[in-house]
Design a protein around this motif. Sequence first.
Motif, PDB file in Angstrom:
ATOM      1  N   ARG A  50     -18.937   2.324 -18.724  1.00  8.90           N
ATOM      2  CA  ARG A  50     -19.239   2.186 -20.202  1.00  8.90           C
ATOM      3  C   ARG A  50     -20.775   1.792 -20.177  1.00  8.90           C
ATOM      4  O   ARG A  50     -21.482   1.323 -19.363  1.00  8.90           O
ATOM      5  N   PHE A  51     -21.346   2.405 -21.562  1.00  5.83           N
ATOM      6  CA  PHE A  51     -22.605   2.241 -21.729  1.00  5.83           C
ATOM      7  C   PHE A  51     -22.620   1.161 -22.748  1.00  5.83           C
ATOM      8  O   PHE A  51     -22.198   1.149 -23.862  1.00  5.83           O
ATOM      9  N   ASP A  52     -23.355   0.142 -22.383  1.00  5.24           N
ATOM     10  CA  ASP A  52     -23.546  -0.972 -23.072  1.00  5.24           C
ATOM     11  C   ASP A  52     -24.691  -1.863 -22.913  1.00  5.24           C
ATOM     12  O   ASP A  52     -25.046  -2.453 -21.793  1.00  5.24           O
ATOM     13  N   ILE A  53     -25.631  -1.779 -23.873  1.00  2.00           N
ATOM     14  CA  ILE A  53     -27.088  -2.260 -23.854  1.00  2.00           C
ATOM     15  C   ILE A  53     -27.067  -3.694 -23.666  1.00  2.00           C
ATOM     16  O   ILE A  53     -28.187  -4.466 -23.335  1.00  2.00           O
ATOM     17  N   ALA A  54     -25.896  -4.572 -23.815  1.00  2.00           N
ATOM     18  CA  ALA A  54     -25.878  -6.032 -23.889  1.00  2.00           C
ATOM     19  C   ALA A  54     -25.314  -6.581 -22.690  1.00  2.00           C
ATOM     20  O   ALA A  54     -24.795  -7.631 -22.695  1.00  2.00           O
ATOM     21  N   ARG A  55     -25.253  -5.652 -21.584  1.00  2.00           N
ATOM     22  CA  ARG A  55     -24.688  -6.261 -20.343  1.00  2.00           C
ATOM     23  C   ARG A  55     -25.023  -7.459 -19.940  1.00  2.00           C
ATOM     24  O   ARG A  55     -26.551  -7.581 -20.015  1.00  2.00           O
ATOM     25  N   LYS A  56     -24.686  -8.358 -19.372  1.00  2.00           N
ATOM     26  CA  LYS A  56     -25.206  -9.502 -18.706  1.00  2.00           C
ATOM     27  C   LYS A  56     -25.067  -9.814 -17.295  1.00  2.00           C
ATOM     28  O   LYS A  56     -23.812  -9.072 -16.919  1.00  2.00           O
ATOM     29  N   ASP A  57     -25.748 -10.584 -16.584  1.00  2.00           N
ATOM     30  CA  ASP A  57     -25.496 -10.873 -15.390  1.00  2.00           C
ATOM     31  C   ASP A  57     -25.194  -9.799 -14.504  1.00  2.00           C
ATOM     32  O   ASP A  57     -24.211  -9.848 -13.723  1.00  2.00           O
ATOM     33  N   VAL A  58     -25.984  -8.770 -14.557  1.00  2.00           N
ATOM     34  CA  VAL A  58     -25.749  -7.632 -13.564  1.00  2.00           C
ATOM     35  C   VAL A  58     -26.665  -7.514 -12.538  1.00  2.00           C
ATOM     36  O   VAL A  58     -27.974  -7.820 -12.843  1.00  2.00           O
ATOM     37  N   PRO A  59     -26.402  -6.912 -11.282  1.00  2.00           N
ATOM     38  CA  PRO A  59     -27.463  -6.743 -10.442  1.00  2.00           C
ATOM     39  C   PRO A  59     -28.548  -5.754 -10.827  1.00  2.00           C
ATOM     40  O   PRO A  59     -28.279  -5.002 -11.651  1.00  2.00           O
ATOM     41  N   ALA A  60     -29.701  -5.857 -10.055  1.00  2.00           N
ATOM     42  CA  ALA A  60     -30.981  -4.947 -10.376  1.00  2.00           C
ATOM     43  C   ALA A  60     -30.443  -3.395 -10.171  1.00  2.00           C
ATOM     44  O   ALA A  60     -29.625  -3.238  -9.218  1.00  2.00           O
ATOM     45  N   ILE A  61     -30.840  -2.492 -11.010  1.00  2.00           N
ATOM     46  CA  ILE A  61     -30.522  -1.030 -10.821  1.00  2.00           C
ATOM     47  C   ILE A  61     -31.297  -0.696  -9.658  1.00  2.00           C
ATOM     48  O   ILE A  61     -32.421  -1.248  -9.053  1.00  2.00           O
ATOM     49  N   LEU A  62     -30.703   0.427  -9.009  1.00  2.00           N
ATOM     50  CA  LEU A  62     -31.425   1.246  -7.840  1.00  2.00           C
ATOM     51  C   LEU A  62     -32.314   2.204  -8.323  1.00  2.00           C
ATOM     52  O   LEU A  62     -33.082   2.901  -7.245  1.00  2.00           O
ATOM     53  N   THR A  63     -32.537   2.556  -9.348  1.00  2.00           N
ATOM     54  CA  THR A  63     -33.061   3.738  -9.878  1.00  2.00           C
ATOM     55  C   THR A  63     -34.787   3.740  -9.436  1.00  2.00           C
ATOM     56  O   THR A  63     -35.194   4.844  -9.452  1.00  2.00           O
ATOM     57  N   PHE A  64     -35.398   2.502  -9.412  1.00  2.00           N
ATOM     58  CA  PHE A  64     -36.567   2.384  -9.157  1.00  2.00           C
ATOM     59  C   PHE A  64     -36.964   2.361  -7.490  1.00  2.00           C
ATOM     60  O   PHE A  64     -37.866   2.282  -6.922  1.00  2.00           O
ATOM     61  N   GLY A  65     -35.648   2.795  -6.636  1.00  2.00           N
ATOM     62  CA  GLY A  65     -35.861   2.585  -5.027  1.00  2.00           C
ATOM     63  C   GLY A  65     -35.605   1.320  -4.732  1.00  2.00           C
ATOM     64  O   GLY A  65     -35.126   0.352  -5.187  1.00  2.00           O
ATOM     65  N   GLY A  66     -36.309   1.011  -3.518  1.00  2.00           N
ATOM     66  CA  GLY A  66     -36.230  -0.198  -3.118  1.00  2.00           C
ATOM     67  C   GLY A  66     -36.948  -0.259  -1.758  1.00  2.00           C
ATOM     68  O   GLY A  66     -37.398   0.736  -1.431  1.00  2.00           O
ATOM     69  N   GLY A  67     -37.238  -1.463  -1.258  1.00  2.00           N
ATOM     70  CA  GLY A  67     -38.062  -1.660   0.282  1.00  2.00           C
ATOM     71  C   GLY A  67     -39.412  -1.624  -0.155  1.00  2.00           C
ATOM     72  O   GLY A  67     -40.212  -1.667  -0.978  1.00  2.00           O
TER      73      GLY A  67
END
Length: 413
Positions: free
Chosen positions: A338-355
């Motif tokens: 579901r696409f919902d711009i008002a999502r709350k309390d979700v973990p950080a997306i991984l699109t920017f990579g990590g580490g």
Amino acid sequence: MNVNGAVPSVFDAGLPTFSYDLDATPHDIFADLRNAQSQAPIAIGPLGPEILSYDLAREILRDNRFRLPPGITLAAQGITSGPLFDKLASSLLGLDGAPHIRLRKLVSKAFTPRATSRLTETIHQVVNGLIDRVMDAGSCDVVTDIARPYPTPIMCALIGAPSEDWQLFSDWTEQIFKAFNFQPDANFDESEIMRAWGELDAYVDDMVAARRDNLTDDLLSELIRAESDGDRLNLDELRGLVAGFLMAGTDTTRNQLAASVQVLCEHPDQWARLREHPELAMQAVEESMRHSPAACIVPRAALEDAEFGGYLFPAGTFVFANTFAANRDPAIYDDADRFDIARKDVPAILTFGGGAHYCLGANLARRELAEALVVLTRRLSAPHRTGPAPWKSILGMTGPTTLPIAFDVTTGA
């Protein structure tokens, strides 16, 4: 576990497999991805193991036993040595270990809120100027008319280049980025890339010389000021960092802006919601990057025999963190598709990579995208797609190649 107690090889563990053509888009493979993800957190894809779960993808991006081999994008073009290979391998994107930590430490001191907050006026000028050109027509191609020309003037303003030179930077970026792309390019010409990079280096040399005794408040001045335990950046490093910022900050933003506009257009209730609640802009950026990311696959290679996720990854194994799948992991995100711009309390997306290689410009990218989406949703009413919007391959920087829309014109800028 095997009967003898040894950890099974990732290739011999009976993991789910799926295949796709190298030019397949995220939409093409989504059903197969979701099927594999429902069976196991790791699957064997056409190029090697793919990490599909959020938790394991997040973990492997932070695991120093898995790294991106320097110059791997050029190796995909058949180039494994020479001046272009050396230039790429010594860039911030190509370095690892202590040299990377040193450069990143110095650069992070320059990437201050002051260096980016002053860009708001430029961002508004650029996006409003692009919209002004298409308003009377009531239609446009978001990719060519808005997304493609949007980031270069902003990156130039960040660095401190005058506005009349934006086109120069755009041309240089277009050429040099071919060295950073995994997808083979029919127009790939090593000598042309080196020529463009040489011209950019010479331009940066002149900018540095002008600032040595007259520092301003742009990012290049901040990089010259940056110091850590008496250590400073030399001219070669300054050149490389400017090129790296242009590469990392241009194509990504172009593609993600187009992808974000597309998913908002396809969910008119969400477009209207953002228009009425511009304070949701940052959440709209996060949600569109989660749901419809321009970067979907993060390649890594095992530097040694490594046990990970309960399996042995032999040294040299190419592994792909499939952040597209991870960002839609049903175990993490409620109603993940579901696409919902008002999502709350979700973990950080991984699109920017990590580490160690987490995107240095992530906050700037978020700001650029958020400001653009606020202006677009305010000025364009009831946008809808008027033709196909095919996407590029999931293996490179993806996103729509064209996005024709029509809209109602509203007053106010």
